[in-house]
Structures are given as C-alpha cells and as structure tokens.
Write a protein that holds these residues in place. Structure first.
Motif, PDB file in Angstrom:
ATOM      1  N   THR A  59       0.817  -1.205   0.000  1.00 28.60           N
ATOM      2  CA  THR A  59       0.000   0.000   0.000  1.00 28.60           C
ATOM      3  C   THR A  59       0.857   1.263   0.000  1.00 28.60           C
ATOM      4  O   THR A  59       1.961   1.285   0.563  1.00 28.60           O
ATOM      5  CB  THR A  59      -0.936   0.025   1.226  1.00 28.60           C
ATOM      6  N   ALA A  60       0.333   2.314  -0.605  1.00 27.85           N
ATOM      7  CA  ALA A  60       0.986   3.632  -0.584  1.00 27.85           C
ATOM      8  C   ALA A  60       0.356   4.554   0.454  1.00 27.85           C
ATOM      9  O   ALA A  60       0.793   5.702   0.603  1.00 27.85           O
ATOM     10  CB  ALA A  60       0.895   4.270  -1.972  1.00 27.85           C
ATOM     11  N   ARG A  61      -0.653   4.080   1.162  1.00 30.69           N
ATOM     12  CA  ARG A  61      -1.330   4.893   2.173  1.00 30.69           C
ATOM     13  C   ARG A  61      -0.535   4.918   3.482  1.00 30.69           C
ATOM     14  O   ARG A  61       0.317   4.055   3.724  1.00 30.69           O
ATOM     15  CB  ARG A  61      -2.733   4.350   2.440  1.00 30.69           C
ATOM     16  N   ILE A  62      -0.862   5.920   4.294  1.00 34.91           N
ATOM     17  CA  ILE A  62      -0.288   5.976   5.638  1.00 34.91           C
ATOM     18  C   ILE A  62      -1.116   5.066   6.536  1.00 34.91           C
ATOM     19  O   ILE A  62      -2.336   5.221   6.641  1.00 34.91           O
ATOM     20  CB  ILE A  62      -0.292   7.411   6.190  1.00 34.91           C
ATOM     21  N   GLU A  63      -0.464   4.115   7.176  1.00 34.81           N
ATOM     22  CA  GLU A  63      -1.146   3.172   8.035  1.00 34.81           C
ATOM     23  C   GLU A  63      -0.751   3.420   9.494  1.00 34.81           C
ATOM     24  O   GLU A  63       0.272   4.046   9.784  1.00 34.81           O
ATOM     25  CB  GLU A  63      -0.800   1.741   7.656  1.00 34.81           C
ATOM     26  N   GLN A  64      -1.570   2.901  10.374  1.00 35.96           N
ATOM     27  CA  GLN A  64      -1.319   3.069  11.807  1.00 35.96           C
ATOM     28  C   GLN A  64      -1.144   1.710  12.470  1.00 35.96           C
ATOM     29  O   GLN A  64      -1.926   0.794  12.237  1.00 35.96           O
ATOM     30  CB  GLN A  64      -2.457   3.830  12.486  1.00 35.96           C
ATOM     31  N   GLN A  87       2.867   5.219   9.848  1.00 37.17           N
ATOM     32  CA  GLN A  87       4.008   4.964   8.967  1.00 37.17           C
ATOM     33  C   GLN A  87       3.533   4.742   7.533  1.00 37.17           C
ATOM     34  O   GLN A  87       2.369   4.442   7.286  1.00 37.17           O
ATOM     35  CB  GLN A  87       4.813   3.746   9.446  1.00 37.17           C
ATOM     36  N   SER A  88       4.468   4.922   6.610  1.00 41.81           N
ATOM     37  CA  SER A  88       4.185   4.678   5.193  1.00 41.81           C
ATOM     38  C   SER A  88       5.476   4.240   4.506  1.00 41.81           C
ATOM     39  O   SER A  88       6.578   4.383   5.059  1.00 41.81           O
ATOM     40  CB  SER A  88       3.628   5.938   4.515  1.00 41.81           C
ATOM     41  N   VAL A  89       5.331   3.710   3.272  1.00 40.40           N
ATOM     42  CA  VAL A  89       6.485   3.274   2.480  1.00 40.40           C
ATOM     43  C   VAL A  89       7.065   4.472   1.743  1.00 40.40           C
ATOM     44  O   VAL A  89       6.342   5.270   1.151  1.00 40.40           O
ATOM     45  CB  VAL A  89       6.067   2.168   1.492  1.00 40.40           C
ATOM     46  N   GLN A  90       8.401   4.600   1.771  1.00 40.55           N
ATOM     47  CA  GLN A  90       9.049   5.664   1.011  1.00 40.55           C
ATOM     48  C   GLN A  90       8.990   5.315  -0.484  1.00 40.55           C
ATOM     49  O   GLN A  90       9.377   4.208  -0.877  1.00 40.55           O
ATOM     50  CB  GLN A  90      10.503   5.825   1.455  1.00 40.55           C
ATOM     51  N   PRO A  91       8.487   6.230  -1.313  1.00 39.51           N
ATOM     52  CA  PRO A  91       8.314   5.901  -2.751  1.00 39.51           C
ATOM     53  C   PRO A  91       9.600   5.460  -3.432  1.00 39.51           C
ATOM     54  O   PRO A  91       9.587   4.584  -4.301  1.00 39.51           O
ATOM     55  CB  PRO A  91       7.786   7.214  -3.346  1.00 39.51           C
ATOM     56  N   HIS A 138      10.678  10.400  22.081  1.00 43.20           N
ATOM     57  CA  HIS A 138      11.757   9.410  22.151  1.00 43.20           C
ATOM     58  C   HIS A 138      11.421   8.183  21.304  1.00 43.20           C
ATOM     59  O   HIS A 138      12.279   7.676  20.569  1.00 43.20           O
ATOM     60  CB  HIS A 138      11.987   9.003  23.607  1.00 43.20           C
ATOM     61  N   VAL A 139      10.176   7.706  21.402  1.00 42.92           N
ATOM     62  CA  VAL A 139       9.774   6.544  20.596  1.00 42.92           C
ATOM     63  C   VAL A 139       9.833   6.881  19.112  1.00 42.92           C
ATOM     64  O   VAL A 139      10.305   6.066  18.281  1.00 42.92           O
ATOM     65  CB  VAL A 139       8.367   6.087  21.007  1.00 42.92           C
ATOM     66  N   HIS A 140       9.383   8.066  18.744  1.00 42.84           N
ATOM     67  CA  HIS A 140       9.395   8.469  17.334  1.00 42.84           C
ATOM     68  C   HIS A 140      10.820   8.502  16.779  1.00 42.84           C
ATOM     69  O   HIS A 140      11.095   7.961  15.685  1.00 42.84           O
ATOM     70  CB  HIS A 140       8.743   9.841  17.195  1.00 42.84           C
ATOM     71  N   ASN A 141      11.730   9.120  17.495  1.00 45.99           N
ATOM     72  CA  ASN A 141      13.112   9.213  16.992  1.00 45.99           C
ATOM     73  C   ASN A 141      13.769   7.837  16.916  1.00 45.99           C
ATOM     74  O   ASN A 141      14.499   7.543  15.954  1.00 45.99           O
ATOM     75  CB  ASN A 141      13.929  10.134  17.899  1.00 45.99           C
ATOM     76  N   HIS A 155       5.865   8.841  10.437  1.00 45.82           N
ATOM     77  CA  HIS A 155       5.307  10.191  10.476  1.00 45.82           C
ATOM     78  C   HIS A 155       5.099  10.690  11.913  1.00 45.82           C
ATOM     79  O   HIS A 155       5.415  11.841  12.214  1.00 45.82           O
ATOM     80  CB  HIS A 155       3.966  10.222   9.734  1.00 45.82           C
ATOM     81  N   LYS A 156       4.562   9.822  12.764  1.00 48.67           N
ATOM     82  CA  LYS A 156       4.253  10.259  14.128  1.00 48.67           C
ATOM     83  C   LYS A 156       4.145   9.045  15.037  1.00 48.67           C
ATOM     84  O   LYS A 156       3.663   7.985  14.621  1.00 48.67           O
ATOM     85  CB  LYS A 156       2.919  11.032  14.153  1.00 48.67           C
ATOM     86  N   ALA A 157       4.596   9.219  16.266  1.00 56.90           N
ATOM     87  CA  ALA A 157       4.413   8.213  17.306  1.00 56.90           C
ATOM     88  C   ALA A 157       3.742   8.891  18.494  1.00 56.90           C
ATOM     89  O   ALA A 157       4.273   9.868  19.027  1.00 56.90           O
ATOM     90  CB  ALA A 157       5.743   7.597  17.720  1.00 56.90           C
TER      91      ALA A 157
END
Length: 310
Positions: A59-64, A87-91, A138-141, A155-157
């Motif tokens: 998928t190219a969508r942003i998933e959670q 998160q999503s896949v980098q094109p 911290h989790v995001h980084n 994208h975000k945590a």
C-alpha cells in the motif's frame, strides 16, 4: 503493510497490469525483482499463465500500528502504555520495504517496546503523565532511525493511553477522594467558625449597645427625677434618694414586663411599703462585699468580710 500478490488484467497472462493509485507494484521476472511500475496500465513483457512474470504490491497509504507495552515506572508501578505509530512506504525505497523484512509489524512492535521500556522506568508515575510528549518524541526518533533502513517513513508516534495497574488506580482514586473529603471538612469547619465568631461578635455588639442604651436610659431618668424634684422642692436632691427612686421605677418596670409576657405564668413577688428600701439595702451590701473580694482576687490575697448577724 502486508505484501499482496497481483495478477494481470488479461486472463492466462500477466503481460498487462493495472496499478491502482494507492499501491506500489513491483514486477518480477521468474521470481527476480525487475522494476517498480507507477499507477496506470503497463505492459511488462511476454508471459504464459503467470509463469514468467509476477507482481507484488504494497500500500501507498499511511497506516497506523497500535502497540500496547507493559512496563514499570521508577517508583515500581506497573503500567500499560498504548503507542500509536503512523508509517508509510518511502516511494523511492519500495524495494527495501517489500523484500527486506518478513514481518514489518512484528519488527515495529519490537522497536516500540524497546523504546518505551528504556524511557518509562526512568520516570515516576506522575512524571509519566506529565511528560507524555517526551516519551512520544523518544519513541518516534528511535523508531524513525531504525525503520529508515527498511524503506519506511515514520510520520508520528503518539502515547495515546497510560493505564496503571487496577489496584494502583483504586488507591490513587481513594487518595484523591480522601483529600477532597478533608478539604470539604476543613472548609465546613472554617464556615462554622466564621458563623460562631460572627454570632459572638454580634452578641457582644448587641450587649454593648443594650448596655449603652440602659445606661443612657437610667441617666435620663435620674436627670429627669432630679430636675422634677428640684423644681418642686427648690432644693438639691441627695443621690441616695435618686437611687431609691430609680430602683422603684425599675422595680415597677420589671413587674410590668413579667405581666406583659405571653408565656409568663403566675409569679408571686413580695410587695410592701418597705420593699424598695430593703431591695436598695441588699444591693448596697452586695456591692460593698463584692468590691473587696474583687480587689483580693486581683492582688492574690484573701479578704475576710464581716458577717451580718441578725
């Protein structure tokens, strides 16, 4: 985030494929990656029954991804932290996202759990609630640095929920309940204190005003009596006679007040020609005996008073 096998748009062949806008599709020739195709209709080559050409897509969508991690705080309280990661896949790195990891979500759960369990044990329970943004950052980084190598963009945590053990929650609620009850009791006691103080102040002020009124009344009566008798007799009146007349006036006022009371019952009061003189004499004796006693109490000595004998 799972990979999906795709088929061509024509029966018995995978020569032509239609790529949706929200999918990344990889073309494989005899199982080997060949190219990534963009959305639209594509001719991938000659194929027979899908033996030569095959397709994989993601998928190219942003998933959670939502992960619940159990850990303990610095003050040894076990909590359940709920982390939501977008998160999503980098094109430009679809190949890495499709072929490097066999279980993307499992790998992400491991990184999230490691990040949470390396941060929360350094904080107390109250600090965990106060610094939720720091834990999320911290989790995001940590997750972003790890998943970039596999073609994923974090994208975000978010730390969406932090739930302590049920017994700890009950204890905390009881603590807050008792604190509120104590505050309510203190406020009620303060209100009662204010009422009692104000009532005492009002009673004292009322008694003072009443005493002032009685004093002015007696002074006015004595002045009136003195003026009346001086005018009638032409001589100054002795203070003793004025006091006796004042006592007589108050005596009759007392009898009138008792008779005017709606709840008054029968009261027998001795009345006679010499009653006022006897009452005045008793008041004088009480005053003469009370004054030395008060002086003795102030000086700490005992004063013997003469006893009247009949």
């Amino acid at each position: 985030m799972a990979l999906r096998q795709e088929r061509g748009c024509l029966p018995f062949t995978n020569s032509l494929v239609i790529v949706p806008q929200d999918r990344y599709v990889a073309v494989e020739n005899f199982g080997k990656y060949h190219a990534a195709v963009k959305p639209g209709l594509h001719f991938s080559g000659i194929d027979c029954c899908g033996c030569c050409i095959s397709y994989k897509s993601t998928t190219a969508r942003i998933e959670q991804t939502t992960v619940v991690v159990e850990t303990k705080t610095k003050d040894n309280v076990f909590v359940s932290a709920t982390i939501a990661v977008q998160q999503s896949v980098q094109p430009e790195r679809t190949v890495d996202a499709m072929y490097k990891l066999s279980d993307v979500r499992g790998q992400m759960r491991a990184y999230i759990a490691d990040a949470v369990r390396s941060t929360v044990p350094k904080l107390s329970l109250d600090q965990c609630f106060e610094r939720k943004d720091d834990i999320s950052w911290h989790v995001h980084n940590r997750l972003k640095a790890a998943m970039e190598n596999y073609g994923f963009l974090i994208h975000k945590a978010l730390l969406t929920d932090l739930v302590p053990n049920s017994e700890v929650m009950a204890a905390m609620n009881e603590i807050h309940k008792q604190k509120r009850l104590r505050d309510a009791a203190i406020m009620a006691a303060e209100a009662n204190k204010i009422q009692v103080v104000k009532a005492a102040e009002a009673a004292a002020e009322s008694a003072q005003l009443q005493g002032d009124g009685i004093a002015r009344q007696r002074k006015a009566i004595m002045d009136g009596l003195r003026d009346s008798l001086s005018t009638a007799g032409g001589e100054d009146i002795d203070s003793t006679e004025l006091a006796n007349m004042l006592l007589l006036t108050q005596y009759f006022d007392t009898i009138r007040a008792v008779a005017a009371d709606s709840e008054a019952q029968t009261v027998f009061i001795p009345v006679g020609p010499g009653m006022i003189a006897e009452t005045a004499e008793q008041i004088r004796c009480a005053t003469l005996q009370g004054t030395p006693a008060q002086l003795g109490m102030r000086s700490g000595t005992t004063t013997r008073l003469p006893v009247a004998r009949s």
